[in-house]
Design an enzyme around this catalytic site. Structure first.
Site, PDB file in Angstrom:
ATOM      1  N   LYS A 288       7.623  60.113  27.887  1.00  0.00           N
ATOM      2  CA  LYS A 288       7.695  58.999  28.292  1.00  0.00           C
ATOM      3  C   LYS A 288       9.035  58.983  29.529  1.00  0.00           C
ATOM      4  CE  LYS A 288       4.333  56.867  26.332  1.00  0.00           C
ATOM      5  NZ  LYS A 288       4.131  57.633  25.399  1.00  0.00           N
TER       6      LYS A 288
HETATM    7  C1  LIG Z   1       2.873  57.028  24.134  1.00  0.00           C
HETATM    8  C2  LIG Z   1       2.248  55.965  23.780  1.00  0.00           C
HETATM    9  C3  LIG Z   1       2.092  55.070  22.262  1.00  0.00           C
HETATM   10  C4  LIG Z   1       2.828  55.781  21.342  1.00  0.00           C
HETATM   11  O1  LIG Z   1       4.227  55.982  21.451  1.00  0.00           O
HETATM   12  P1  LIG Z   1       4.988  56.626  20.327  1.00  0.00           P
HETATM   13  O2  LIG Z   1       6.370  56.388  20.643  1.00  0.00           O
HETATM   14  O3  LIG Z   1       4.620  58.278  20.504  1.00  0.00           O
HETATM   15  O4  LIG Z   1       4.499  56.097  18.864  1.00  0.00           O
HETATM   16  C5  LIG Z   1       1.447  53.874  22.284  1.00  0.00           C
HETATM   17  N1  LIG Z   1       0.876  53.552  23.071  1.00  0.00           N
HETATM   18  C6  LIG Z   1       0.415  53.967  24.395  1.00  0.00           C
HETATM   19  C7  LIG Z   1      -0.155  53.314  25.600  1.00  0.00           C
HETATM   20  C8  LIG Z   1       1.368  55.157  24.714  1.00  0.00           C
HETATM   21  O5  LIG Z   1       1.236  55.695  26.082  1.00  0.00           O
END
Ligand SMILES: *Cc1c(COP(=O)(O)O)cnc(C)c1O
Length: 364
Positions: free
Chosen positions: A168
């Protein structure tokens, strides 16, 4: 001293230490939220939203099929049924025009995902949810720094979740946050996050012992991770500047090629500001998707497809159901989408190399 070294030298390595307070303070400010609780992941923050909504087996939650598994999993874990709606062909966000037809007496929430950080049509969605008395939850994993009509993404839902996974824009390896825009939820959220106890109140001296009060789990990240997150949040503007430079270079550099090859570029409506979370192209079909990924790999560029529809996934079939109209656009988009590399450390030279590699691909 760097923040990680500082966190270690302070000796406070469990959750809710000084860096957790700093990082959640920055988040609250960015989103204008009353409460931001750091969590071990966005997945866990989504699980907390399902507990906070008191979802019961058989309750229904409307969400896009075109999203990460955690959006659905968090609700399926409580026995709720994910109802998968199709996406819009332009922004790839849940199509707000298809939501109302799926609302039943069992519908408890609408979960939106701002794909690539481009906002869903929140005016229409908020209006539908309000009229039917169902909650809006924003899975804002892509949307930190984005806005809709000048208002930050993550501030529209009764609750919103953030991800700080390594993939992210802002990250601490593994991490997340639960953002509460409804003050009534704050006290219970704190308890759910602390294994169902009022341990947080105890540490603030508001109670002389802490006890088991509710269901919950261990959703606090270590303060060491919060130290990395604090550093990232403080550098947010720098990170975003770099990411936008790469995104804009792709968008401009590939415009003519895309137009003459029936390839679609991302659509950003005028009332949306996006945080350059990802850059994608929509190829004409699956054959071209696979061929472009292979072509780029040969040129040393790692490009990837993205979400596979949840409504046709084995667990999606078992725990959820598709909207009556099905999700034909989601199925097409999943077979056509290619993501290009996008990270703050991608140099201008490497960005130009990626563009050259795409331009040298001939659509078949
Ligand atoms: C990355 C992501 C998640 C999960 O995030 P984590 O922090 O790895 O649990 C959930 N929803 C979306 C849309 C994502 O892109």
């Amino acid at each position: 001293m760097g923040y990680l070294a500082e966190a270690l030298s302070q000796g406070f390595t469990s959750g809710d230490g000084p860096f957790t307070r700093r990082a959640s303070g920055i988040l609250r400010e960015m989103l204008g939220a009353g409460t931001a609780l750091l969590t071990t992941s966005c997945t866990h923050a989504l699980e907390m939203t399902a507990i906070l909504l008191d979802l019961q087996p058989g309750d229904e939650v409307i969400m896009p099929s075109f999203t990460f598994v955690s959006t659905a999993n968090a609700f399926a874990l409580r026995g709720a049924v994910p109802v998968f709606a199709d996406c819009r062909p332009d922004t790839l966000n849940v199509d707000e025009r298809l939501i109302e037809a799926e609302i039943t007496p069992r519908t408890k929430a609408i979960v939106v995902v701002h794909y690539a950080g481009v906002s869903c049509r929140m005016d229409a969605i908020t209006e539908i949810a309000g009229r039917h008395g169902v909650a809006v939850v924003e899975d804002n994993a892509h949307g930190l720094g984005g806005s809709y009509r000048g208002r930050p993404l993550g501030s529209f839902g009764r609750m919103a979740t953030q991800s700080f996974h390594a993939t992210k824009n802002v990250q601490c390896g593994e991490g997340g946050a639960l953002v509460l825009n409804d003050p009534d939820l704050a006290a219970r959220a704190e308890i759910i996050r602390e294994k169902g106890t009022n341990r947080s109140q105890f540490f603030r001296g508001q109670t002389d012992k802490y006890r088991w009060l509710d269901i919950g789990s261990s959703y606090l990240p270590s303060d060491i991770l919060a130290a990395q997150l604090t550093a990232q949040l403080e550098e947010f503007d720098t990170i975003q500047l770099r990411r936008h430079a790469v995104w804009n270079a792709y968008h401009k550099g590939l415009a003519d090629w895309a137009a003459s090859n029936e390839v679609s570029q991302p659509v950003v409506p005028d009332d949306c500001a996006h945080p350059a979370h990802l850059y994608y192209l929509l190829l004409p079909d699956l054959r071209n998707q696979q061929a472009l990924i292979a072509h780029l790999a040969e040129h040393g560029v790692q490009a990837t497809f993205h979400y596979q529809p949840l409504h046709t996934a084995p667990a999606g079939l078992r725990y959820g159901r598709p909207a009556a109209a099905g999700c034909p656009t989601t199925e097409k988009v999943a077979d056509r989408l290619v993501r290009l590399p996008l990270f703050a450390g991608l140099s201008e030279t490497d960005t130009a190399r990626v563009i050259e590699a795409v331009l040298s691909y001939e659509v078949i």
